[in-house]
Design an enzyme around this catalytic site. Structure first.
Site, PDB file in Angstrom:
ATOM      1  N   ARG A  66      35.670  39.595  50.453  1.00 14.11           N
ATOM      2  CA  ARG A  66      36.566  39.893  49.337  1.00 14.11           C
ATOM      3  C   ARG A  66      37.119  41.313  49.443  1.00 14.11           C
ATOM      4  O   ARG A  66      38.252  41.517  49.832  1.00 14.11           O
ATOM      5  CB  ARG A  66      35.825  39.654  48.002  1.00 14.11           C
ATOM      6  CG  ARG A  66      36.740  39.606  46.801  1.00 14.11           C
ATOM      7  CD  ARG A  66      37.108  40.965  46.239  1.00 14.11           C
ATOM      8  NE  ARG A  66      35.969  41.787  45.891  1.00 14.11           N
ATOM      9  CZ  ARG A  66      36.071  43.078  45.581  1.00 14.11           C
ATOM     10  NH1 ARG A  66      37.246  43.688  45.593  1.00 14.11           N
ATOM     11  NH2 ARG A  66      34.996  43.785  45.282  1.00 14.11           N
ATOM     12  N   HIS A  96      28.315  50.396  44.093  1.00 11.43           N
ATOM     13  CA  HIS A  96      29.394  49.876  44.942  1.00 11.43           C
ATOM     14  C   HIS A  96      30.108  51.104  45.506  1.00 11.43           C
ATOM     15  O   HIS A  96      30.950  51.710  44.829  1.00 11.43           O
ATOM     16  CB  HIS A  96      30.329  49.019  44.081  1.00 11.43           C
ATOM     17  CG  HIS A  96      31.506  48.464  44.813  1.00 11.43           C
ATOM     18  ND1 HIS A  96      31.560  47.161  45.271  1.00 11.43           N
ATOM     19  CD2 HIS A  96      32.700  49.018  45.165  1.00 11.43           C
ATOM     20  CE1 HIS A  96      32.726  46.936  45.859  1.00 11.43           C
ATOM     21  NE2 HIS A  96      33.442  48.048  45.812  1.00 11.43           N
ATOM     22  N   CYS A 110      40.650  49.043  48.487  1.00 12.15           N
ATOM     23  CA  CYS A 110      41.252  48.428  47.301  1.00 12.15           C
ATOM     24  C   CYS A 110      42.762  48.627  47.374  1.00 12.15           C
ATOM     25  O   CYS A 110      43.229  49.752  47.519  1.00 12.15           O
ATOM     26  CB  CYS A 110      40.694  49.086  46.030  1.00 12.15           C
ATOM     27  SG  CYS A 110      41.540  48.544  44.532  1.00 12.15           S
ATOM     28  N   ASN A 125      34.128  49.927  52.641  1.00 18.61           N
ATOM     29  CA  ASN A 125      32.891  49.981  51.859  1.00 18.61           C
ATOM     30  C   ASN A 125      31.767  50.514  52.736  1.00 18.61           C
ATOM     31  O   ASN A 125      31.875  50.550  53.968  1.00 18.61           O
ATOM     32  CB  ASN A 125      32.505  48.563  51.418  1.00 18.61           C
ATOM     33  CG  ASN A 125      33.483  47.987  50.422  1.00 18.61           C
ATOM     34  OD1 ASN A 125      34.547  47.521  50.789  1.00 18.61           O
ATOM     35  ND2 ASN A 125      33.126  48.051  49.157  1.00 18.61           N
TER      36      ASN A 125
HETATM   37  P1  HMG Z   1      49.931  40.028  35.661  1.00 21.63           P
HETATM   38  O1  HMG Z   1      51.089  39.814  36.564  1.00 21.63           O
HETATM   39  O2  HMG Z   1      49.944  41.243  34.841  1.00 21.63           O
HETATM   40  O3  HMG Z   1      49.595  38.820  34.733  1.00 21.63           O
HETATM   41  O4  HMG Z   1      48.613  39.924  36.501  1.00 21.63           O
HETATM   42  P2  HMG Z   1      50.348  37.813  33.899  1.00 21.63           P
HETATM   43  O5  HMG Z   1      49.252  37.248  33.055  1.00 21.63           O
HETATM   44  O6  HMG Z   1      51.540  38.412  33.250  1.00 21.63           O
HETATM   45  O7  HMG Z   1      50.823  36.704  34.960  1.00 21.63           O
HETATM   46  C1  HMG Z   1      51.896  36.903  35.836  1.00 21.63           C
HETATM   47  C2  HMG Z   1      51.872  35.873  36.945  1.00 21.63           C
HETATM   48  O8  HMG Z   1      50.632  35.938  37.653  1.00 21.63           O
HETATM   49  C3  HMG Z   1      51.989  34.453  36.410  1.00 21.63           C
HETATM   50  O9  HMG Z   1      52.651  33.692  37.407  1.00 21.63           O
HETATM   51  C4  HMG Z   1      50.554  34.017  36.338  1.00 21.63           C
HETATM   52  O10 HMG Z   1      50.405  32.615  36.428  1.00 21.63           O
HETATM   53  C5  HMG Z   1      49.972  34.683  37.563  1.00 21.63           C
HETATM   54  P3  HMG Z   1      54.244  33.452  37.383  1.00 21.63           P
HETATM   55  O11 HMG Z   1      54.484  32.833  36.050  1.00 21.63           O
HETATM   56  O12 HMG Z   1      54.869  34.829  37.506  1.00 21.63           O
HETATM   57  O13 HMG Z   1      54.454  32.587  38.567  1.00 21.63           O
HETATM   58  N1  HMG Z   1      48.525  34.882  37.437  1.00 21.63           N
HETATM   59  C6  HMG Z   1      47.614  34.334  38.246  1.00 21.63           C
HETATM   60  N2  HMG Z   1      47.716  33.537  39.327  1.00 21.63           N
HETATM   61  C7  HMG Z   1      46.589  33.151  39.902  1.00 21.63           C
HETATM   62  N3  HMG Z   1      45.346  33.518  39.485  1.00 21.63           N
HETATM   63  C8  HMG Z   1      45.198  34.316  38.419  1.00 21.63           C
HETATM   64  C9  HMG Z   1      46.374  34.753  37.763  1.00 21.63           C
HETATM   65  N4  HMG Z   1      46.579  35.539  36.672  1.00 21.63           N
HETATM   66  C10 HMG Z   1      47.893  35.599  36.490  1.00 21.63           C
HETATM   67  N5  HMG Z   1      43.984  34.671  38.006  1.00 21.63           N
HETATM   68  C11 HMG Z   1      46.375  40.195  37.205  1.00 21.63           C
HETATM   69  C12 HMG Z   1      47.347  40.323  36.042  1.00 21.63           C
HETATM   70  C13 HMG Z   1      45.094  40.941  36.884  1.00 21.63           C
HETATM   71  C14 HMG Z   1      46.100  38.743  37.452  1.00 21.63           C
HETATM   72  C15 HMG Z   1      47.060  40.827  38.439  1.00 21.63           C
HETATM   73  O14 HMG Z   1      47.414  42.142  38.140  1.00 21.63           O
HETATM   74  C16 HMG Z   1      46.183  40.803  39.646  1.00 21.63           C
HETATM   75  O15 HMG Z   1      45.860  39.773  40.207  1.00 21.63           O
HETATM   76  N6  HMG Z   1      45.805  42.014  40.166  1.00 21.63           N
HETATM   77  C17 HMG Z   1      45.054  42.135  41.376  1.00 21.63           C
HETATM   78  C18 HMG Z   1      43.840  42.928  41.085  1.00 21.63           C
HETATM   79  C19 HMG Z   1      42.974  43.002  42.323  1.00 21.63           C
HETATM   80  O16 HMG Z   1      42.616  42.005  42.895  1.00 21.63           O
HETATM   81  N7  HMG Z   1      42.594  44.256  42.722  1.00 21.63           N
HETATM   82  C20 HMG Z   1      41.705  44.461  43.798  1.00 21.63           C
HETATM   83  C21 HMG Z   1      40.292  44.091  43.399  1.00 21.63           C
HETATM   84  S1  HMG Z   1      39.483  45.284  42.370  1.00 21.63           S
HETATM   85  C22 HMG Z   1      38.680  46.296  43.496  1.00 21.63           C
HETATM   86  O17 HMG Z   1      38.903  46.188  44.685  1.00 21.63           O
HETATM   87  C23 HMG Z   1      37.662  47.260  42.989  1.00 21.63           C
HETATM   88  C24 HMG Z   1      36.234  46.746  43.251  1.00 21.63           C
HETATM   89  O18 HMG Z   1      36.020  46.499  44.646  1.00 21.63           O
HETATM   90  C25 HMG Z   1      35.201  47.767  42.754  1.00 21.63           C
HETATM   91  C26 HMG Z   1      35.454  49.205  43.245  1.00 21.63           C
HETATM   92  O19 HMG Z   1      35.685  49.430  44.455  1.00 21.63           O
HETATM   93  O20 HMG Z   1      35.345  50.110  42.387  1.00 21.63           O
HETATM   94  C27 HMG Z   1      35.955  45.446  42.497  1.00 21.63           C
HETATM   95 MG    MG Z   2      35.596  48.090  46.120  1.00 19.87          MG
END
Ligand code: HMG
Ligand code: MG
Length: 308
Positions: free
Chosen positions: A17, A209, A242, A251
């Site tokens: 992931r 993490h 990220c 990581n």
């Molecule tokens: P958004 O665009 O603000 O949401 O996304 P929305 O609710 O307005 O939806 C817009 C569109 O996205 C719609 O589709 C929804 O259906 C679709 P459209 O009508 O435009 O075709 N949508 C989705 N599709 C599939 N699965 C879903 C989903 N939700 C909405 N679940 C959202 C908000 C959070 C979903 C978006 O901003 C997003 O996916 N962001 C990505 C965040 C991400 O993955 N970041 C990296 C991981 S976090 C990380 O790495 C940190 C971590 O490792 C810890 C650390 O290191 O500290 C965990």
């Molecule tokens: Mg991370």
């Protein structure tokens, strides 16, 4: 200090992931299945497979359903996936996942860039999905990112992360993984953060993490361990980053962590040789050298006698 180290530690593997989410070149689902299979052979018991986030934002993981349906998970291994909202929860449920991980940041700007929501709105979203997920039989883990520092705001008050942690625990999350998302933490800061949290949160409910952007991840894990924290997120080969945290490098490498822990008598249940093989698989599927130290150095086989 050393005689009081915990006897066991648990590793939560995030290469499939966090490791892959930032890779620009499309990686076929079959190659991800190959990496999952290699990880399943290592003794790792907790493996994050993918994310049910928007495929528009993280195209690399747009095959989440296909991957979750393709892997054959051996008994005893728990697979999990990142879930941002109700749609993500439904997608995870539709493929029969037994565990999900929700995520948000301790700093407002990173939370907005990463999820398009305020911190308060993220909490509202999780109030809507975490209790039903638990009622449906799932375990829910949570990440709190940018605890050590934010790429947009700089210093972050750890009390803000603690407030969020309290709320996520209250909702029923079984463990909170505290993220040094951009790898800025030093050992002293890590000690201060861990001590603050441990004043009110049991050590088993916390995980670290740690991204290794500035080479501090392993030593920060050691600081956490000496304070009683025994769950560490790690990524084979040090794969990772990220997409919404500029400068977030890989990581903490799982091989480096296991080498350190086992070498100090802290049991992980992980076979280092199999892990090194999994690191080679990860490197092959991303098609570029990975940064993990143990990954680069290979296994160390001490001679049986000084002259042997
Ligand atoms: P958004 O665009 O603000 O949401 O996304 P929305 O609710 O307005 O939806 C817009 C569109 O996205 C719609 O589709 C929804 O259906 C679709 P459209 O009508 O435009 O075709 N949508 C989705 N599709 C599939 N699965 C879903 C989903 N939700 C909405 N679940 C959202 C908000 C959070 C979903 C978006 O901003 C997003 O996916 N962001 C990505 C965040 C991400 O993955 N970041 C990296 C991981 S976090 C990380 O790495 C940190 C971590 O490792 C810890 C650390 O290191 O500290 C965990
Ligand atoms: Mg991370």
């Amino acid at each position: 200090m050393w005689t009081e180290l915990p006897k066991r530690a648990s590793i939560y593997e995030v290469s499939l992931r966090d490791g892959l989410q930032n890779e620009q070149r499309p990686i076929p689902t079959s190659a991800k299945v190959e990496l999952a299979d290699a990880l399943f052979r290592t003794g790792l018991q907790r493996i994050e497979l993918t994310s049910f986030v928007s495929p528009k934002w993280v195209p690399q993981l747009s095959d989440a359903e296909e991957l979750a349906r393709s892997v054959v998970v051996p008994e005893g291994i728990i697979t999990s996936a990142l879930v941002p909202n109700a749609l993500g929860f439904e997608r995870a449920r539709s493929v029969g996942l037994r565990e999900i991980a929700v995520f948000m940041s301790a700093s407002e700007t990173h939370n907005r860039k990463n999820t398009h929501k305020s911190i308060e709105r993220s909490l509202e979203t999780f109030r809507e999905i975490v209790p039903p997920a638990i009622d449906s039989g799932m375990r829910v883990r949570a990440y709190v990112s940018t605890v050590w520092g934010c790429p947009y705001e700089g210093a972050v008050d750890p009390h803000a992360a603690l407030d969020i942690t309290r709320e996520l625990l209250r909702l029923g999350c079984y463990q909170i993984s505290l993220g040094d998302t951009i790898g800025v933490g030093t050992p002293l800061q890590t000690r201060q953060i861990c001590e603050l949290f441990l004043r009110e949160v049991e050590a088993e409910r916390l995980a670290l993490h740690l991204h290794d952007t500035r080479g501090q991840a392993l030593v920060n894990a050691l600081v956490g361990l000496t304070l009683g924290i025994t769950t560490f997120d790690a990524s084979v080969g040090g794969l990772g980053g990220c997409p919404y945290a500029p400068g977030a490098a890989g990581n903490l490498a799982t091989e480096d962590l296991v080498y350190m822990l086992e070498g100090m008598g802290v049991s992980t249940g992980v076979d280092l040789e199999a892990l090194v093989q999994a690191g080679k698989t990860a490197e092959r599927i991303v098609g570029r050298p990975l940064p993990g130290k143990m990954h680069q150095a290979g296994l160390f086989r001490p001679r049986l006698s000084p002259t042997g």
